[in-house]
Design an enzyme around this catalytic site. Structure first.
Site, PDB file in Angstrom:
ATOM      1  N   LYS A   1       8.672  -3.411   4.325  1.00  0.00           N
ATOM      2  CA  LYS A   1       8.548  -3.279   2.871  1.00  0.00           C
ATOM      3  C   LYS A   1       9.627  -2.339   2.340  1.00  0.00           C
ATOM      4  O   LYS A   1      10.296  -2.629   1.354  1.00  0.00           O
ATOM      5  CB  LYS A   1       7.145  -2.756   2.495  1.00  0.00           C
ATOM      6  CG  LYS A   1       6.074  -3.830   2.628  1.00  0.00           C
ATOM      7  CD  LYS A   1       4.664  -3.274   2.502  1.00  0.00           C
ATOM      8  CE  LYS A   1       3.646  -4.384   2.807  1.00  0.00           C
ATOM      9  NZ  LYS A   1       2.271  -3.925   2.900  1.00  0.00           N
TER      10      LYS A   1
ATOM     11  N   GLN B   1      -1.331   1.275   2.456  1.00  0.00           N
ATOM     12  CA  GLN B   1      -1.426   0.272   3.528  1.00  0.00           C
ATOM     13  C   GLN B   1      -2.818   0.295   4.157  1.00  0.00           C
ATOM     14  O   GLN B   1      -3.300   1.347   4.572  1.00  0.00           O
ATOM     15  CB  GLN B   1      -0.354   0.571   4.591  1.00  0.00           C
ATOM     16  CG  GLN B   1      -0.252  -0.452   5.680  1.00  0.00           C
ATOM     17  CD  GLN B   1       0.290  -1.799   5.194  1.00  0.00           C
ATOM     18  OE1 GLN B   1       1.232  -1.863   4.425  1.00  0.00           O
ATOM     19  NE2 GLN B   1      -0.336  -2.870   5.640  1.00  0.00           N
TER      20      GLN B   1
ATOM     21  N   ASP C   1      -0.610  -4.060  -5.462  1.00  0.00           N
ATOM     22  CA  ASP C   1      -1.397  -4.921  -4.569  1.00  0.00           C
ATOM     23  C   ASP C   1      -2.463  -5.702  -5.352  1.00  0.00           C
ATOM     24  O   ASP C   1      -3.051  -6.646  -4.826  1.00  0.00           O
ATOM     25  CB  ASP C   1      -2.090  -4.069  -3.500  1.00  0.00           C
ATOM     26  CG  ASP C   1      -1.452  -4.232  -2.128  1.00  0.00           C
ATOM     27  OD1 ASP C   1      -0.711  -5.213  -1.937  1.00  0.00           O
ATOM     28  OD2 ASP C   1      -1.712  -3.381  -1.256  1.00  0.00           O
TER      29      ASP C   1
END
Ligand code: NDP
Length: 299
Positions: free
Chosen positions: A53, A97, A120
């Site tokens: 990422k 995460q 997200d």
């Protein structure tokens, strides 16, 4: 034989659009979008995701801020970091995460992220906005699937869509997006009766189950578009002792003989997920600065 939907190539075009928009933001507005990724603990798979990422964020010209915290980090320290990032004007997207260690309440953490920076799309406000058909941050994996479906079909209106899997991160938001695009949507799960017959009725079949090669060609309507979200590791003795390979939730060989189009695993949905994270970061940055959003990068 089905057309192969090349997620790797599609993701490259999404990243190119993101990079072009970032260049414009820099030159016309002196703004550089920034993505903060928080990792708690030393899960090797998560470390690889976070590294990828960060690398792709840089490649698109954005700032990447990695925050690696030890596994014994307390929930309050993590929440304090998120609060700091929420108030940092150079950070436009925040991602924690998953999974986080057991002593941390993941829902609490996800809901502590400012909804405007929730790239997200897991914050309860964004979930509610999506469910009610309003503008929101959309979870990356379903957004990537939707982009590929729109690219293939143009309008999805009136199509029968079956989503196998009802998780909060894939199945439910995928179904909400398809409904918003006027598909007739059915969500199937582990208690669904006669799931094969249901799937055989689908013009669009999305598999997000986590069971290797569960969906075979006889579940697929001839000509249907099959999106395989699953990522499963199975033994591959043909590659050597102890070797593994990646497969989806769809049995590619039999399904591709029936479908009209299909995403492979690897190289299908997977690459689109990070590309959509970058797209969401640019979108969040534009919204934060009251600027027009990039076209074709949002749902
Ligand atoms: P979850 O385990 O959270 O959800 C799986 C869903 O599948 C559940 O709703 C479950 O039903 C359903 N299910 C399980 N067994 C069956 C069955 N036999 N028949 C019908 N439905 C069944 O998984 P995720 O949604 O998080 O992930 C799904 C897959 O997608 C995984 O392989 C994961 O690795 C992959 N993935 C890939 C991503 C990418 O970037 N490509 C991103 C995220 C996930 P029930 O609710 O009844 O238990």
């Amino acid at each position: 034989m089905a057309d192969i939907i090349d997620g790797k190539a599609f993701a490259a075009t999404v990243r190119k659009k993101v990079a072009e928009h970032v260049t414009r933001l820099k030159s016309e507005h002196n703004i550089t979008p920034g993505l903060a990724v928080v990792l708690v603990g030393e899960d090797p798979a998560s470390e690889v995701y976070v590294r990828n990422k960060g690398k792709q964020t840089h490649e698109c010209g954005m700032n990447s801020y990695e925050h690696k915290l030890p596994a014994d980090t307390s929930e309050s320290i993590l929440l304090a970091l998120i609060d700091r990032l929420n108030n940092d004007p150079t950070v436009h997207g925040i991602l924690c995460q998953l999974p986080v260690p057991d002593h941390i309440n993941s829902e609490k953490v996800l809901n502590a992220i400012s909804p405007a920076k929730d790239v997200d799309g897991f914050h309860i406000s964004n979930v509610g906005l999506l469910a009610t058909g309003q503008k929101s941050m959309v979870p990356c994996t379903p957004l990537g699937c939707l982009m590929m479906l729109r690219d293939r079909h143009g309008s999805l209106s009136g199509m029968n869509a079956v989503v196998v899997g009802r998780s909060n991160i894939v199945g439910k938001p995928m179904a909400a997006l398809l409904l918003r695009d006027s598909c007739t949507v059915t969500i199937a799960h582990s208690r669904t009766k006669d799931i094969e017959a249901l799937c055989r009725n689908a013009d669009i079949l999305v598999a997000a189950v986590g069971r290797p090669q569960m969906i075979t060609g006889d579940w697929v309507k001839p000509g249907a578009t099959v999106i395989d979200v699953g990522i499963n590791r199975i033994p591959a003795p043909e590659r050597g002792i102890g070797k593994m390979r990646l497969v989806g939730d769809v049995d590619f060989a039999s399904a591709s003989a029936v479908a009209g189009a299909i995403t492979p695993v690897p190289g299908g949905v997977g690459p689109m997920t990070i590309a959509c994270l970058l797209a969401n970061t640019v979108t969040a940055c534009c919204r934060a600065n009251g600027l027009p959003e990039p076209e074709g990068l949002t749902a």
